[in-house]
Motif scaffolding. Structure first.
Motif, short mmCIF file in Angstrom:
data_model
loop_
_atom_site.label_atom_id
_atom_site.label_comp_id
_atom_site.label_asym_id
_atom_site.label_seq_id
_atom_site.Cartn_x
_atom_site.Cartn_y
_atom_site.Cartn_z
N ARG A 12 -9.84 78.74 37.49
CA ARG A 12 -9.63 77.29 37.71
C ARG A 12 -10.61 76.47 36.89
O ARG A 12 -11.73 76.89 36.61
CB ARG A 12 -9.79 76.96 39.18
CG ARG A 12 -8.60 77.33 39.98
CD ARG A 12 -8.59 76.71 41.37
NE ARG A 12 -7.43 77.20 42.06
CZ ARG A 12 -7.45 78.11 43.02
NH1 ARG A 12 -8.60 78.59 43.45
NH2 ARG A 12 -6.34 78.53 43.56
N VAL A 46 -8.02 77.81 30.99
CA VAL A 46 -7.62 78.60 32.16
C VAL A 46 -6.98 79.92 31.71
O VAL A 46 -7.30 80.99 32.23
CB VAL A 46 -6.65 77.79 33.06
CG1 VAL A 46 -6.00 78.69 34.11
CG2 VAL A 46 -7.41 76.65 33.74
N SER A 80 -5.01 75.02 37.09
CA SER A 80 -5.06 76.32 37.77
C SER A 80 -3.89 77.18 37.36
O SER A 80 -2.81 76.69 37.01
CB SER A 80 -5.08 76.12 39.29
OG SER A 80 -3.93 75.44 39.70
#
Length: 157
Positions: A12, A46, A80
């Motif tokens: 994240r 990410v 995320s």
């Protein structure tokens, strides 16, 4: 590369940046492309964190602006990992604009980036599976699965 699982929490990212006049059009609104670039950057980080590989953007699903972003706003992106395929990953990015003087935050958009991990030769390579830790992770994963099915259906007429 090991395909052992990694949790969504391990990759994240929260990215924040103040919008300046160089980010804006003459009316004082921040160019949508600047926000898109920030979201793409966040998605890439990410994906790299999860895969341990260089990654490229393969597709972007839904990039609709619900509210403008102005010069002086603090733009915060919450990125995320939602879903992992064999070589691809879906990263969700939520964008908020904050008026720093008042603290008022506005959700400006949510978008979904399909990222692909590359090996040293620049070819797609396997990525670790995604370990879902929370109900929120499971909800995001199920929604991402549905988007993956829709993407596949658009590819296969």
């Amino acid at each position: 590369m090991s395909t052992e699982g990694k949790p969504a929490s391990a990759s994240r990212l929260v990215l924040a940046q103040v919008m300046t006049p160089q980010d804006a059009n003459p009316a004082g609104n921040v160019h949508g492309g600047n926000i898109m670039k920030l979201a793409d950057t966040a998605s890439g980080v990410v994906a790299i964190r999860h895969s341990g590989r260089n990654c490229v953007t393969a597709a972007v699903d839904r990039f609709e602006f619900h509210a403008p972003v102005y010069v002086g706003n603090l733009v915060t992106l919450h990125a995320s990992l939602n879903y992992v395929g064999r070589t691809s990953m879906e990263v969700g990015v939520r964008v908020e604009a904050e008026e720093p003087r008042t603290g008022k935050r506005t959700h400006t958009n949510t978008s979904y980036f399909l990222m692909v991990a590359l090996d040293e030769s620049g070819r797609p390579t396997e990525v670790p599976r995604l370990v879902l830790e929370t109900e929120e992770d499971r909800r995001r994963n199920e929604e991402a699965r549905q988007r993956a099915i829709a993407r596949q259906q658009r590819k296969d007429p």
